[in-house]
Design an enzyme around this catalytic site. Sequence first.
Site, mmCIF file in Angstrom:
data_model
loop_
_atom_site.group_PDB
_atom_site.id
_atom_site.type_symbol
_atom_site.label_atom_id
_atom_site.label_comp_id
_atom_site.label_asym_id
_atom_site.label_seq_id
_atom_site.Cartn_x
_atom_site.Cartn_y
_atom_site.Cartn_z
ATOM 1 N N LYS A 1 -14.957 13.447 35.687
ATOM 2 C CA LYS A 1 -15.500 12.202 36.208
ATOM 3 C C LYS A 1 -15.548 11.127 35.117
ATOM 4 C CE LYS A 1 -19.932 10.497 37.789
ATOM 5 N NZ LYS A 1 -21.316 10.759 38.128
ATOM 6 N N LYS B 1 -19.969 7.699 30.894
ATOM 7 C CA LYS B 1 -20.343 7.115 29.601
ATOM 8 C C LYS B 1 -20.322 8.160 28.496
ATOM 9 C CE LYS B 1 -23.453 4.178 32.023
ATOM 10 N NZ LYS B 1 -24.782 3.964 32.519
ATOM 11 N N LYS C 1 -27.347 19.132 31.282
ATOM 12 C CA LYS C 1 -28.033 18.238 30.343
ATOM 13 C C LYS C 1 -28.729 19.002 29.239
ATOM 14 C CE LYS C 1 -28.726 14.051 33.014
ATOM 15 N NZ LYS C 1 -29.715 13.096 33.548
#
Length: 337
Positions: free
Chosen positions: A201, A204, A119
């Site tokens: 995966k 979004k 992140k």
Amino acid sequence: MEEKTIQPKKRIFSGIQPTGVFTLGNYIGAVRNWGKLQEDYECIYCIVDLHAITVMQDPAILRANTMRAYALMLACGIDPQKSVAFVQSRNPAHAELSWVLSCSTMFGELNRMTQFKDKSARHADNINAGLFTYPVLMAADILAYNADLVPIGADQKQHLELARNVAIRFNQRFGETFVVPEPYMPETGARLMSLQDPTKKMSKSDENANGCVYILDDKDTILRKFRRAVTDSESEVCYREGKEGINNLMTIYSCVTGKTLDEITTEFAGKGYGDFKTAVGEAVADHLEPVQTAYARLMEDKAYLNACIDTGSEQAFRLTGKLMSKVYRRVGFIDRK
Ligand code: TRP
């Protein structure tokens, strides 16, 4: 009189972020299973808005997304009469416990978290301390309720491991306080991959919008995304290494129809990928239709939704009261009341 041997139900806690509409991956991998657990466990489900602000959020959009996520959770089958369904920021215990636990969490432990590394690479302009301590807040979510089991995907395993270590460390230092939670991994086939890059995966944050199906996508959109799904240069519908695209489509088809992989192979023997992709798209659209109808109905009744959030959050607050007093006493704070 006969002695009662009924075991108390085990307690489950899980949370999901209010960042827009859930993906088909969130739904099949997580939220759909939450509904199924309600009969056998005491379930507590939470929309984690405190976690959401670790990345930049527009306040009005976050508020709207929290309502939508809550409505989606109910539309996916979480029954607020059977489970405690609430919004994280509405129970102050999460933030309070998070602080206490952060003082039993080592910098080095947090520094090893792969999600923090990912992140901070993706949000290089906003590597805030909350992003770093995100796993402590997650530990607080779970430990505040003395949850026995936590349904999580593989990407959250490291965070749960941290929660366990923090619980064990706190218990050793201050005496038995927290239940040490166990992961509850859903059955196989639950991890959906991107339709555009089946080695990643379904997410979004996929750069390619066609890689990810959202549970509120309309039928045409769903069909289009499946028709464009990346497969391979063969033509046989069967589950095998090297056929990641087809494997993913078979997994999805199996999850929404209940058919086994063998049954699917037989069903599409001699047919091309085109037919198969259309069939998967149709099956997904049919499967999501009742969820979409329930969601639309809930969003028209904001008073009901707000009442559910109020009740759920009140229940959540009451569930954590005793433990929070115990924690504060154990660490040496002057008694509340
Ligand atoms: N970090 C989790 C995710 O991104 C969400 C989450 C927050 C959670 N608190 C939790 C999951 C507690 C399980 C239990 O998926």
